[in-house]
Structure formats: C-alpha cells, structure tokens
Design a protein around this motif. Structure first.
Motif, PDB file in Angstrom:
ATOM      1  N   GLY A   1      -4.810  -0.651 -11.854  1.00  0.00           N
ATOM      2  CA  GLY A   1      -5.520  -1.733 -11.179  1.00  0.00           C
ATOM      3  C   GLY A   1      -6.427  -1.231 -10.071  1.00  0.00           C
ATOM      4  O   GLY A   1      -7.530  -1.736  -9.885  1.00  0.00           O
ATOM      5  N   LEU A   2      -5.974  -0.228  -9.326  1.00  0.00           N
ATOM      6  CA  LEU A   2      -6.789   0.316  -8.234  1.00  0.00           C
ATOM      7  C   LEU A   2      -7.926   1.188  -8.744  1.00  0.00           C
ATOM      8  O   LEU A   2      -9.034   1.152  -8.221  1.00  0.00           O
ATOM      9  CB  LEU A   2      -5.938   1.155  -7.274  1.00  0.00           C
TER      10      LEU A   2
ATOM     11  N   ILE B   1     -17.997  -0.900   1.746  1.00  0.00           N
ATOM     12  CA  ILE B   1     -17.091  -0.603   0.632  1.00  0.00           C
ATOM     13  C   ILE B   1     -15.645  -0.610   1.120  1.00  0.00           C
ATOM     14  O   ILE B   1     -14.751  -1.099   0.423  1.00  0.00           O
ATOM     15  CB  ILE B   1     -17.455   0.731  -0.051  1.00  0.00           C
ATOM     16  N   VAL B   2     -15.392  -0.078   2.328  1.00  0.00           N
ATOM     17  CA  VAL B   2     -14.041  -0.133   2.902  1.00  0.00           C
ATOM     18  C   VAL B   2     -13.593  -1.591   2.972  1.00  0.00           C
ATOM     19  O   VAL B   2     -12.498  -1.940   2.528  1.00  0.00           O
ATOM     20  CB  VAL B   2     -13.987   0.527   4.300  1.00  0.00           C
TER      21      VAL B   2
ATOM     22  N   TYR C   1     -10.575  -3.433   0.848  1.00  0.00           N
ATOM     23  CA  TYR C   1      -9.518  -4.082   1.621  1.00  0.00           C
ATOM     24  C   TYR C   1      -9.332  -5.526   1.143  1.00  0.00           C
ATOM     25  O   TYR C   1      -8.212  -5.951   0.835  1.00  0.00           O
ATOM     26  CB  TYR C   1      -9.862  -4.054   3.112  1.00  0.00           C
ATOM     27  N   ASN C   2     -10.406  -6.267   1.059  1.00  0.00           N
ATOM     28  CA  ASN C   2     -10.331  -7.673   0.646  1.00  0.00           C
ATOM     29  C   ASN C   2      -9.859  -7.818  -0.799  1.00  0.00           C
ATOM     30  O   ASN C   2      -9.039  -8.693  -1.111  1.00  0.00           O
ATOM     31  CB  ASN C   2     -11.681  -8.362   0.844  1.00  0.00           C
ATOM     32  N   THR C   3     -10.352  -6.966  -1.692  1.00  0.00           N
ATOM     33  CA  THR C   3      -9.956  -7.027  -3.105  1.00  0.00           C
ATOM     34  C   THR C   3      -8.478  -6.698  -3.272  1.00  0.00           C
ATOM     35  O   THR C   3      -7.739  -7.417  -3.950  1.00  0.00           O
ATOM     36  CB  THR C   3     -10.811  -6.066  -3.952  1.00  0.00           C
ATOM     37  N   TRP C   4      -8.040  -5.592  -2.657  1.00  0.00           N
ATOM     38  CA  TRP C   4      -6.647  -5.183  -2.805  1.00  0.00           C
ATOM     39  C   TRP C   4      -5.708  -6.221  -2.193  1.00  0.00           C
ATOM     40  O   TRP C   4      -4.680  -6.542  -2.760  1.00  0.00           O
ATOM     41  CB  TRP C   4      -6.417  -3.813  -2.182  1.00  0.00           C
ATOM     42  N   LYS C   5      -6.070  -6.749  -1.031  1.00  0.00           N
ATOM     43  CA  LYS C   5      -5.237  -7.753  -0.379  1.00  0.00           C
ATOM     44  C   LYS C   5      -5.137  -9.003  -1.264  1.00  0.00           C
ATOM     45  O   LYS C   5      -4.053  -9.554  -1.459  1.00  0.00           O
ATOM     46  CB  LYS C   5      -5.803  -8.095   0.997  1.00  0.00           C
ATOM     47  N   ALA C   6      -6.252  -9.431  -1.836  1.00  0.00           N
ATOM     48  CA  ALA C   6      -6.261 -10.595  -2.724  1.00  0.00           C
ATOM     49  C   ALA C   6      -5.446 -10.338  -3.993  1.00  0.00           C
ATOM     50  O   ALA C   6      -4.861 -11.258  -4.562  1.00  0.00           O
ATOM     51  CB  ALA C   6      -7.700 -10.972  -3.084  1.00  0.00           C
ATOM     52  N   ASP C   7      -5.397  -9.069  -4.431  1.00  0.00           N
ATOM     53  CA  ASP C   7      -4.627  -8.705  -5.626  1.00  0.00           C
ATOM     54  C   ASP C   7      -3.136  -8.543  -5.337  1.00  0.00           C
ATOM     55  O   ASP C   7      -2.361  -8.210  -6.234  1.00  0.00           O
ATOM     56  CB  ASP C   7      -5.162  -7.402  -6.234  1.00  0.00           C
TER      57      ASP C   7
ATOM     58  N   ALA D   1      -2.904   1.043   2.493  1.00  0.00           N
ATOM     59  CA  ALA D   1      -2.115   0.215   1.586  1.00  0.00           C
ATOM     60  C   ALA D   1      -0.882   1.013   1.162  1.00  0.00           C
ATOM     61  O   ALA D   1      -0.794   2.220   1.422  1.00  0.00           O
ATOM     62  CB  ALA D   1      -2.952  -0.161   0.366  1.00  0.00           C
ATOM     63  N   LEU D   2       0.047   0.343   0.503  1.00  0.00           N
ATOM     64  CA  LEU D   2       1.250   1.007  -0.013  1.00  0.00           C
ATOM     65  C   LEU D   2       1.364   0.762  -1.506  1.00  0.00           C
ATOM     66  O   LEU D   2       1.096  -0.348  -1.979  1.00  0.00           O
ATOM     67  CB  LEU D   2       2.507   0.459   0.668  1.00  0.00           C
ATOM     68  N   ASP D   3       1.778   1.797  -2.249  1.00  0.00           N
ATOM     69  CA  ASP D   3       2.043   1.599  -3.670  1.00  0.00           C
ATOM     70  C   ASP D   3       3.479   1.093  -3.834  1.00  0.00           C
ATOM     71  O   ASP D   3       4.197   0.932  -2.840  1.00  0.00           O
ATOM     72  CB  ASP D   3       1.729   2.870  -4.472  1.00  0.00           C
TER      73      ASP D   3
END
Length: 147
Positions: free
Chosen positions: A49-50, A102-103, A107-113, A132-134
């Motif tokens: 996903g990332l 891009i940072v 950030y916004n995409t990962w948080k929303a995911d 972030a954490l995996d």
C-alpha cells in the motif's frame, strides 16, 4: 519481476578499486534492509500500500526489489532459521522526497489510509518530516534530503 535476492544474505556489489594499502577489504555497496516482522504476508500488504508495488518471496520472507537494485526484506521472527540476539526497534526506514508538499501529501494519504502516525508533521533541522509505524512498530520517516 522476481527478486534477485529472496533469501537471507545479499549479494553486495563489489568494486575492484581496492586500496593498495588495504587489498583485503573490497568496497561494497549496501543494497538490502531486512525488517524483522511477526507476519511477513501481513507486513507485505502494508508495504504494498505504501510503495505501490507487489511483494515477492515466501511465507516467512517477503521482499520488494527496486529498479536501482535496492531490496527491502521482511523476515519472520518465527521462521525456523531466524536467529537474532536483539530485540526492539532501533532504526528507521526513511523516504526522502523532493518537496515539503510531497511530505504533506504522503502524511495526509497515509493518515487517511489508517497508517499509525507516531510523529505528526514537524519541522526538524533537515526540514519538514513525520514518522509512521508499520504493523510491527518499525519507524517509517518521510523527510526532505539534507541540504
């Protein structure tokens, strides 16, 4: 694409421009980071996903190979041949991107995911960053390149 390395030791690039005073030690280029994980298949889905690319490997070892030859490996801590005397997370996997926009976008995409964010957007000495954490608690930093 099949990982050229989907086992446990990397085939490091060896250059033959050895120093005349130290011919025993060739210069090598790191090309593999292995993260110890509890479930490589679950972790592979997270990183797919990332990274936007599929993982390859085995149930106890998954990997991502990149165009430049770099490999990110995910190795099961319950694999029969796994041996490590350490524990805990003492490192970060970092993605250096070209702009603060891009940072923020990542950030916004990962948080929303639903990706767990350990450190919100912040200015550091090297610029805008977040962590972030995996699924296994490995720290994943996004930041600008130094300088």
């Amino acid at each position: 694409m099949t990982c050229t390395y989907c086992h446990f030791l990397s085939q490091a690039t060896i250059r033959k421009d050895w120093s005349t005073t130290n011919e025993v030690n060739p210069m090598i280029t790191p090309n593999l980071i292995i993260l110890y994980v509890s479930d490589p298949l679950e972790s592979a889905k997270f990183y797919e996903g990332l990274l936007g690319k599929p993982a390859q490997g085995f149930p106890t070892y998954q990997c991502f190979e990149f165009d430049d030859g770099f490999i990110l490996g995910l190795w099961s801590t319950s694999a029969s041949n796994f041996v490590s005397g350490g524990n805990g997370h003492r490192s970060e996997l970092a993605f250096q991107v070209q702009s603060a926009d891009i940072v923020r976008q990542l950030y916004n995409t990962w948080k929303a995911d639903g990706v767990v964010i350990e450190q919100d957007l912040a200015e550091a000495v090297f610029g805008l960053t977040f962590v972030a954490l995996d699924p296994d608690g490995h720290r994943i930093r996004v930041n600008l390149p130094d300088g």
